[in-house]
Design a protein around this motif. Structure first.
Motif, PDB file in Angstrom:
ATOM      1  N   GLU A 188      14.332 -14.194   2.546  1.00  0.00           N
ATOM      2  CA  GLU A 188      15.535 -15.017   2.341  1.00  0.00           C
ATOM      3  C   GLU A 188      15.472 -16.253   3.233  1.00  0.00           C
ATOM      4  O   GLU A 188      15.834 -17.356   2.823  1.00  0.00           O
ATOM      5  N   TRP A 214      13.087 -18.680   1.712  1.00  0.00           N
ATOM      6  CA  TRP A 214      13.677 -19.342   0.553  1.00  0.00           C
ATOM      7  C   TRP A 214      14.622 -20.471   0.978  1.00  0.00           C
ATOM      8  O   TRP A 214      14.621 -21.550   0.386  1.00  0.00           O
ATOM      9  N   LYS A 222      12.166 -27.262  -2.255  1.00  0.00           N
ATOM     10  CA  LYS A 222      12.126 -26.774  -3.632  1.00  0.00           C
ATOM     11  C   LYS A 222      12.115 -27.929  -4.622  1.00  0.00           C
ATOM     12  O   LYS A 222      12.418 -29.072  -4.268  1.00  0.00           O
ATOM     13  N   HIS A 248      13.941 -17.655  -6.683  1.00  0.00           N
ATOM     14  CA  HIS A 248      14.479 -16.833  -5.606  1.00  0.00           C
ATOM     15  C   HIS A 248      14.118 -15.358  -5.786  1.00  0.00           C
ATOM     16  O   HIS A 248      13.707 -14.679  -4.840  1.00  0.00           O
ATOM     17  N   ILE A 285      10.448 -14.756  -4.873  1.00  0.00           N
ATOM     18  CA  ILE A 285      10.187 -14.864  -3.437  1.00  0.00           C
ATOM     19  C   ILE A 285      10.572 -13.568  -2.739  1.00  0.00           C
ATOM     20  O   ILE A 285       9.846 -13.060  -1.876  1.00  0.00           O
TER      21      ILE A 285
END
Length: 252
Positions: free
Chosen positions: A19, A22, A27, A80, A83
């Motif tokens: 997390e 991310w 991105k 997400h 990942i």
């Protein structure tokens, strides 16, 4: 006997770190959705960098994970959900200090002690094929032992070994070196803040992170989970196989 963790277990263990990755990694947008974009050459880099637990996971398995995420341009687009799922492959154990052969004592070592050193320090620190290393031990090193089963270590031998590890580091060693470098950097920054109280520690460290977040591996190294175990001791010293016989690269 403890039950072997499942992929779901590893995902749960690593969820917090993934997390964090991310949130921090840059991105791109595709059809209104956020993705982390990686090129094909990035995958072997991530594998060798220390992100992946290479004792559990093969490069083939990592490539198979990314292949369904390939876009029309050949790049991989990781959302997400993926990942978080990648956490099943992440190396999540405590990152120890990198082995430093130059800190070994000079003098005699028994063959039995050297076997333990090979197993615990040398093999985990190099990408040279373990079969090659053990072959050197059995054919070259043992032949140099005296009648009491001892071998004399010299300064030259240890420096040669350090060079071998520099040339052929394992993924685990790369991660250990990165974490060690980060620790030293943080110490230096704390000294600067102490010398200049007007400098905001929060702002200063935030700027450092923004400047260094260049890849998934970079962010991983900077998580607070990547802290060396202060109680970890060297598992012994390792012998210089390069001095005894010039090594040939194994499977890297």
């Amino acid at each position: 006997m403890p039950k072997e963790p499942t992929e779901k277990d590893y995902i749960a263990i690593n969820r917090l770190a993934m997390e964090y990755i991310w949130r921090k990694v840059q991105k791109v947008k595709r059809e209104g959705k956020d993705y982390i974009r990686y090129l094909p050459d990035d995958i072997p880099y991530l594998y060798q960098s220390g992100l992946i637990d290479t004792e559990r996971v093969s490069l083939k398995a990592l490539n198979e994970f990314f292949e369904p995420l390939r876009g029309p341009d050949g790049a991989f687009y990781v959302d997400h959900k993926k990942i978080i799922e990648l956490g099943k492959y992440r190396y999540h154990k405590i990152v120890g200090k990198p082995f430093d052969p130059l800190k070994m004592r000079r003098g005699k070592y028994t063959l039995e002690r050297l076997r333990r050193i090979f197993e615990n320090s040398l093999i985990p620190s190099t990408s040279l094929d373990p079969k090659f290393i053990w072959n050197q031990f059995n054919t070259t090193i043992m032949s140099k032992a005296n009648s009491r089963g001892e071998i004399e270590f010299t300064e030259e031998m240890l420096r040669s070994l350090a060079k071998t590890l520099e040339l052929y580091p394992s993924p685990r060693r790369r991660l250990e070196l990165d974490v060690e470098s980060l620790r030293a950097q943080e110490v230096q920054e704390n000294v600067k803040i102490h010398q200049n109280p007007e400098l905001s520690q929060f702002t200063h460290k935030t700027d450092i992170k923004k400047a260094t977040v260049k890849s998934l591996k970079d962010v991983l190294v900077k998580t607070k989970e990547a802290i060396a175990d202060p109680h970890r001791q060297g598992k012994g010293e390792v012998i210089d196989i390069k001095k005894l016989k010039k090594p040939k690269p194994g499977k890297i």
